[in-house]
Design an enzyme around this catalytic site. Structure first.
Site, short mmCIF file in Angstrom:
data_model
loop_
_atom_site.label_atom_id
_atom_site.label_comp_id
_atom_site.label_asym_id
_atom_site.label_seq_id
_atom_site.Cartn_x
_atom_site.Cartn_y
_atom_site.Cartn_z
N ASP A 94 94.15 -27.80 -8.00
CA ASP A 94 93.17 -27.83 -9.07
C ASP A 94 93.27 -29.07 -9.95
O ASP A 94 92.24 -29.65 -10.34
CB ASP A 94 93.26 -26.56 -9.94
CG ASP A 94 94.69 -26.21 -10.33
OD1 ASP A 94 95.61 -26.99 -10.05
OD2 ASP A 94 94.88 -25.12 -10.93
N SER A 145 101.37 -32.40 -12.67
CA SER A 145 100.27 -31.48 -12.99
C SER A 145 100.53 -30.72 -14.29
O SER A 145 99.62 -30.46 -15.08
CB SER A 145 100.06 -30.48 -11.85
OG SER A 145 99.65 -31.15 -10.68
N HIS A 193 105.35 13.74 -42.99
CA HIS A 193 105.54 14.73 -41.92
C HIS A 193 104.32 15.64 -41.80
O HIS A 193 104.43 16.78 -41.32
CB HIS A 193 106.79 15.58 -42.16
CG HIS A 193 108.03 14.79 -42.38
ND1 HIS A 193 108.77 14.23 -41.36
CD2 HIS A 193 108.65 14.42 -43.53
CE1 HIS A 193 109.79 13.57 -41.86
NE2 HIS A 193 109.75 13.66 -43.19
N SER A 318 78.03 14.00 -29.07
CA SER A 318 78.46 14.88 -28.00
C SER A 318 77.24 15.22 -27.15
O SER A 318 76.12 15.32 -27.66
CB SER A 318 79.07 16.17 -28.57
OG SER A 318 79.21 17.16 -27.56
N LYS A 324 78.25 16.61 -34.00
CA LYS A 324 79.43 15.75 -34.02
C LYS A 324 79.11 14.28 -34.33
O LYS A 324 78.14 13.73 -33.84
CB LYS A 324 80.16 15.82 -32.67
CG LYS A 324 80.77 17.19 -32.38
CD LYS A 324 81.57 17.15 -31.10
CE LYS A 324 82.85 16.37 -31.29
NZ LYS A 324 83.63 16.29 -30.03
N ARG A 358 110.73 -25.10 -12.11
CA ARG A 358 109.52 -24.32 -12.28
C ARG A 358 109.25 -23.49 -11.05
O ARG A 358 109.70 -23.79 -9.95
CB ARG A 358 108.30 -25.21 -12.55
CG ARG A 358 107.72 -25.85 -11.30
CD ARG A 358 106.25 -26.09 -11.38
NE ARG A 358 105.52 -24.92 -11.85
CZ ARG A 358 104.23 -24.94 -12.15
NH1 ARG A 358 103.54 -26.05 -12.04
NH2 ARG A 358 103.61 -23.86 -12.56
N VAL A 365 100.05 -15.96 -14.40
CA VAL A 365 100.05 -15.15 -15.62
C VAL A 365 99.23 -15.83 -16.71
O VAL A 365 98.46 -15.18 -17.43
CB VAL A 365 101.49 -14.88 -16.09
CG1 VAL A 365 101.51 -14.26 -17.48
CG2 VAL A 365 102.21 -13.97 -15.10
N LEU A 366 99.36 -17.15 -16.82
CA LEU A 366 98.63 -17.88 -17.86
C LEU A 366 97.12 -17.76 -17.69
O LEU A 366 96.37 -17.91 -18.66
CB LEU A 366 99.04 -19.35 -17.85
CG LEU A 366 100.41 -19.66 -18.46
CD1 LEU A 366 100.87 -21.05 -18.08
CD2 LEU A 366 100.38 -19.49 -19.98
#
Length: 478
Positions: A94, A145, A193, A318, A324, A358, A365-366
């Site tokens: 790329d 790159s 609570h 609903s 509702k 690397r 992921v990026l």
């Protein structure tokens, strides 16, 4: 049904389908085309800086050439991104495709292996052509790159944070601040609570969230967005092989900081180590967690009737129960915040880890940054929509408070402690725990205490609505 053509109805991700209108601000920044545009920007910034470096092989560009190069970035369009994808289909790389696109754009011929691509008509001023042909091999000079990718990601993340994420979060904060100020003195029964507890005000409860979100937003804004341009293993090896007497470190710093607007990272492996991304995404996830807390509390207050929701003509709550009005905006926000945090937390845990110099796990992921921030912005939008529909039911809030005189057991036993009465806590526990208490019973108990009359008078004047400490003050000053 034919679904091969991409549309809002056939998109795999709801961010590009059902919710496309709500996440559109991120698309020019974090899409594939946005990534390509930022890569072009980095390559052009590096080339222009090299032209000013004083090397005899590449002379300073004229104004017309600099304007031409700037236009490659500023006028970059989807068609340009598509051309890069066509080149990438052959190169299978790329960043190299971006380099070839730039060379093609300045009037150079593509390598023979790309000959099957239909030629793209290019019109370039003769001066520009002469200057850039001479400088052609300085495009991507000494770069790996990742020099291009990490700085592109940095600019993308910075723009997404500053132009989309923080403004969306701040809009939520401002609406919450408005609610806090408007209801600063509206006394409300607190619950711990799930049980009745010392009273507060509605405004103070909302102010608590405002304070937390302000701090979280500050943390998001404070993260330094990093970038590096130091070659294949972070040592400027290729740079010094060509120009051993040049100050490449300062040159690179100048490009990263002054041309690209990032903070220079001096020590890296082949990739920028992504620690700042982890820091930023953790900060965003923290803000998101605070909003999950808010969404659940508002949902519960709606269930108690403390808030009504403004209805909209034509909507239904609903398919079978006409009455509702569901708190769907807060539910939608909570669900999407969970999706966002799952991605953000995975990225913050994974991205700082790379095998040796690397590996490619970070690259794939990026490419999902847009997903993580898209779900975040979608959730902020839903939360804001819900907040804008809220209508305070002061009558219901007041009714619940007036029916909870047992909450004054706390101030009564505290005053008893001041004046040395034995077992004050235990006395009030016997009187109130698990029973509740009526106003007259509590006041009768107070009248029989061995207290100064002035202290008795103050306790007898007290009501659940008046026992809120400095809640009003705290809400007003947020």
């Amino acid at each position: 049904m034919e679904l091969s053509a991409l549309s809002a109805l056939s998109a795999l991700s709801p961010l590009d389908g059902r919710y496309v209108r709500k996440t559109g601000a991120l698309r020019p920044i974090l899409s594939e085309a946005g990534f390509m545009r930022h890569r072009v920007k980095v390559e052009i910034a590096w080339l222009k800086a090299l032209s000013k470096a004083g090397f005899s092989e590449i002379r300073p560009f004229s104004d017309v050439t600099n304007k031409f190069l700037d236009a490659l970035v500023n006028d970059f369009a989807v068609d340009d991104a598509a051309r890069i994808k066509d080149i990438e289909a052959i190169t299978n790389h790329d960043v190299k495709a971006v380099e070839y696109w730039i060379k093609e754009s300045i009037g150079l011929s593509l390598p023979p292996e790309l000959s099957r691509l239909q030629a793209r008509p290019i019109t370039v001023d003769a001066i520009v052509t002469d200057e850039l042909k001479t400088a052609a091999e300085f495009i991507h000079f000494a770069c790996t790159s990742e020099d291009i990718n990490n700085t592109s990601h940095g600019m993308m993340i910075k723009a997404a944070r500053d132009e989309v994420v923080l403004p969306a979060l701040n809009a939520v904060i401002e609406q919450l601040r408005s609610i806090a100020h408007q209801n600063a003195s509206l006394s409300m029964l607190a619950r711990t609570h799930g049980q009745t507890a010392s009273p507060t005000t509605l405004g103070k409860e909302i102010a608590n969230i405002v304070s937390r979100l302000q701090r979280a937003a500050g943390k998001i804004a404070a993260v330094e967005i990093m970038g590096k341009m130091n070659g294949a293993v972070g040592n400027y090896n290729a740079h010094f092989s060509a120009y051993p007497d040049f100050d490449w470190e300062n040159f690179s710093r100048n490009v990263v900081e002054n041309s690209l607007g990032l903070t220079f990272n001096e020590y890296t492996i082949q990739i920028e180590p992504h620690d700042y991304i982890a820091e930023l995404f953790d900060a965003i996830a923290r803000a998101n967690t605070i909003l999950i807390d808010l969404n659940r509390d508002i949902w519960s207050y709606i269930s108690l009737g403390y808030f009504k929701q403004i209805t909209k003509a034509g909507e239904v709550g609903s398919s079978t129960m006409p009455h509702k009005v569901n708190p769907i905006d807060f539910e939608n926000s909570e669900g999407n915040l969970g999706m966002a945090n799952a991605l953000l937390k995975h990225m913050s845990e994974k991205l700082p880890i790379s095998r040796w110099q690397r590996d490619l796990t970070d690259s794939t992921v990026l490419r999902n940054i847009g997903m993580a921030l898209g779900y975040t912005v979608l959730a902020y939008d839903s939360c804001l929509r819900g907040l804008n529909k809220l209508e305070v039911n002061a009558e219901r809030i007041t009714h619940d408070l007036e029916d909870a005189w047992e909450v004054l057991a706390e101030p009564v036993q505290t005053v008893m402690r001041r004046y040395g009465i034995e077992n004050p806590y235990e006395q009030l526990k016997a009187l109130t725990r698990g029973k509740g208490i009526e106003k007259q019973d509590l006041q009768e108990f107070i009248r029989n205490l061995d207290l100064p009359q002035s202290a008795k008078n103050e306790l007898l004047k007290m009501t659940p609505a008046s026992y809120t400490g400095i809640a009003t003050k705290l809400a007003e000053k947020i």
